[in-house]
Design a protein around this motif. Structure first.
Motif, PDB file in Angstrom:
ATOM      1  N   HIS A  10       0.853  -1.182   0.000  1.00  0.00           N
ATOM      2  CA  HIS A  10       0.000   0.000   0.000  1.00  0.00           C
ATOM      3  C   HIS A  10       0.896   1.242   0.000  1.00  0.00           C
ATOM      4  O   HIS A  10       1.972   1.240   0.601  1.00  0.00           O
ATOM      5  CB  HIS A  10      -0.885   0.047   1.243  1.00  0.00           C
ATOM      6  N   ARG A  11       0.435   2.297  -0.637  1.00  0.00           N
ATOM      7  CA  ARG A  11       1.153   3.575  -0.594  1.00  0.00           C
ATOM      8  C   ARG A  11       0.443   4.492   0.383  1.00  0.00           C
ATOM      9  O   ARG A  11      -0.741   4.758   0.248  1.00  0.00           O
ATOM     10  CB  ARG A  11       1.192   4.214  -1.986  1.00  0.00           C
ATOM     11  N   ILE A  12       1.162   4.964   1.384  1.00  0.00           N
ATOM     12  CA  ILE A  12       0.598   5.887   2.370  1.00  0.00           C
ATOM     13  C   ILE A  12       1.128   7.283   2.058  1.00  0.00           C
ATOM     14  O   ILE A  12       2.282   7.613   2.331  1.00  0.00           O
ATOM     15  CB  ILE A  12       0.966   5.476   3.809  1.00  0.00           C
ATOM     16  N   TRP A  58       5.920   3.369   1.799  1.00  0.00           N
ATOM     17  CA  TRP A  58       5.419   2.099   1.296  1.00  0.00           C
ATOM     18  C   TRP A  58       5.124   1.197   2.493  1.00  0.00           C
ATOM     19  O   TRP A  58       6.010   0.935   3.305  1.00  0.00           O
ATOM     20  CB  TRP A  58       6.424   1.437   0.360  1.00  0.00           C
ATOM     21  N   LEU A  59       3.891   0.765   2.584  1.00  0.00           N
ATOM     22  CA  LEU A  59       3.455  -0.163   3.622  1.00  0.00           C
ATOM     23  C   LEU A  59       3.427  -1.567   3.034  1.00  0.00           C
ATOM     24  O   LEU A  59       2.774  -1.800   2.014  1.00  0.00           O
ATOM     25  CB  LEU A  59       2.070   0.233   4.129  1.00  0.00           C
ATOM     26  N   VAL A  60       4.137  -2.483   3.662  1.00  0.00           N
ATOM     27  CA  VAL A  60       4.185  -3.874   3.217  1.00  0.00           C
ATOM     28  C   VAL A  60       3.585  -4.741   4.316  1.00  0.00           C
ATOM     29  O   VAL A  60       4.085  -4.773   5.443  1.00  0.00           O
ATOM     30  CB  VAL A  60       5.637  -4.319   2.915  1.00  0.00           C
ATOM     31  N   LYS A  61       2.497  -5.427   3.977  1.00  0.00           N
ATOM     32  CA  LYS A  61       1.799  -6.279   4.947  1.00  0.00           C
ATOM     33  C   LYS A  61       1.954  -7.741   4.524  1.00  0.00           C
ATOM     34  O   LYS A  61       1.475  -8.137   3.458  1.00  0.00           O
ATOM     35  CB  LYS A  61       0.321  -5.898   5.023  1.00  0.00           C
ATOM     36  N   ALA A  98      -6.290   3.886   8.047  1.00  0.00           N
ATOM     37  CA  ALA A  98      -7.278   3.522   7.034  1.00  0.00           C
ATOM     38  C   ALA A  98      -6.834   2.295   6.245  1.00  0.00           C
ATOM     39  O   ALA A  98      -7.671   1.573   5.689  1.00  0.00           O
ATOM     40  CB  ALA A  98      -7.521   4.698   6.089  1.00  0.00           C
ATOM     41  N   ALA A  99      -5.517   2.068   6.210  1.00  0.00           N
ATOM     42  CA  ALA A  99      -4.969   0.873   5.557  1.00  0.00           C
ATOM     43  C   ALA A  99      -4.906  -0.307   6.513  1.00  0.00           C
ATOM     44  O   ALA A  99      -4.377  -1.363   6.175  1.00  0.00           O
ATOM     45  CB  ALA A  99      -3.587   1.169   4.995  1.00  0.00           C
ATOM     46  N   VAL A 291      -1.952  -0.781 -11.936  1.00  0.00           N
ATOM     47  CA  VAL A 291      -2.616  -0.752 -10.635  1.00  0.00           C
ATOM     48  C   VAL A 291      -1.927   0.288  -9.749  1.00  0.00           C
ATOM     49  O   VAL A 291      -0.698   0.320  -9.661  1.00  0.00           O
ATOM     50  CB  VAL A 291      -2.576  -2.130  -9.961  1.00  0.00           C
ATOM     51  N   MET A 292      -2.703   1.127  -9.118  1.00  0.00           N
ATOM     52  CA  MET A 292      -2.149   2.114  -8.187  1.00  0.00           C
ATOM     53  C   MET A 292      -2.216   1.557  -6.763  1.00  0.00           C
ATOM     54  O   MET A 292      -3.313   1.223  -6.303  1.00  0.00           O
ATOM     55  CB  MET A 292      -2.886   3.443  -8.266  1.00  0.00           C
ATOM     56  N   PRO A 293      -1.081   1.443  -6.098  1.00  0.00           N
ATOM     57  CA  PRO A 293      -1.111   0.912  -4.737  1.00  0.00           C
ATOM     58  C   PRO A 293      -1.739   1.894  -3.747  1.00  0.00           C
ATOM     59  O   PRO A 293      -1.797   3.075  -3.995  1.00  0.00           O
ATOM     60  CB  PRO A 293       0.360   0.662  -4.430  1.00  0.00           C
TER      61      PRO A 293
END
Length: 293
Positions: A10-12, A58-61, A98-99, A291-293
């Protein structure tokens, strides 16, 4: 959101700023023409010759890990030498929530380098003191950059304003948080995650490689600031500490990304913020992600 194997990316977003084309000393307007159909608008505004420069994390889950790659500029920071990053008041933490991630959920903060717009949310102000924003996280940075930016070691000659990002956003980590110093080329530091040395923009900058289930993503930090550098890899930005070395690093990363077909995720691109590198007869081309992260 983008998937790489079992990982979500996800992009924060923190803030988007405008950067004049003078960011590149070698700028040549004619180089816009071949890519203007997609570059002008989402990335470059010909009305004022400026780029859309995104400041984001960049959020990596993963299945068992929550990772942040870089932390933007931060709120309420004193930045006399960089007014655009001074006294910000952005809903960054709300966007992170929110993510699906609260500050206490973060396991690792991987800092590609320690420039002003990559370390700010490491800390928040609490009762007049800078404290770690992510209390349960291990903060990871290269030993080289940590020493180079420290006003007691490699930055002794820097003016006070220039070392404030270290003083308020890195030093408190060294005193209050769990910090891991690395060389920047560690393999399998975390499951599926390697570090790659990418010096030049910053002396200790590293890229983060994520590989899982046959898929690959490469977080390249400031190896490139704008996609036009894919076509002009000899252009280094005015913020590069060593422009010549940055150029060689950029060429190496472009070659690697084209050969391996990996998704590249820079720190500041506009548009869809990430994409792919393709080898061409003239050099390299950039294909924005669908795709937009």
């Amino acid at each position: 959101m983008i998937k790489i194997g079992r990982y979500e990316i996800h992009r924060i977003e923190e803030v988007v700023v405008r950067e004049h084309k003078s960011l590149f000393a070698d700028w040549d307007e004619a180089r816009v023409e071949p890519i203007k159909d997609w570059f002008v608008g989402d990335y470059y505004d010909t009305a004022d010759d400026s780029f859309a420069t995104s400041i984001h994390t960049w959020l990596v889950k993963g299945p068992d890990l929550t990772i942040l790659i870089d932390t933007g500029s931060g709120n309420t920071k004193d930045r006399p030498l960089s007014p655009r990053f001074a006294g910000l008041d952005t809903p960054y933490l709300e966007r992170l929530k929110a993510a699906g991630v609260a500050p206490e959920d973060v396991d690792y903060v991987l800092l590609t380098h320690l420039h002003i717009d990559h370390v700010g949310w490491n800390t928040v102000l609490s009762d007049g003191k800078w404290v770690p924003t992510f209390p349960n996280a291990t903060y990871v940075m290269t030993r080289t950059d940590r020493e180079a930016k420290d006003p007691l070691i490699g930055a002794k000659e820097k003016p006070a304003g220039a070392v404030l990002p270290f003083v308020d956003s890195v030093k408190p980590l060294l005193e209050q948080a769990t910090v891991k110093l690395v060389e920047g080329d560690e393999q399998n530091f975390l499951p599926g995650i390697d570090f790659i040395k990418t010096p030049g923009h910053a002396v200790g900058q590293m890229a983060i490689r994520l590989r899982d289930e046959g898929e690959e993503a490469l977080f390249i930090a400031d190896v490139m600031h704008q996609p036009i550098q894919v076509y002009n890899p000899e252009w280094s930005s005015k913020f590069c500490e060593d422009g010549v070395l940055a150029r060689e690093t950029r060429k190496s990363i472009l070659s690697y990304a084209a050969e391996n077909g990996c998704l590249i995720l820079p720190a500041h691109f506009g548009g869809t913020h990430c994409g792919y590198i393709e080898k061409t007869a003239e050099g390299y081309a950039y294909r924005p992600s669908d795709v937009m992260p």
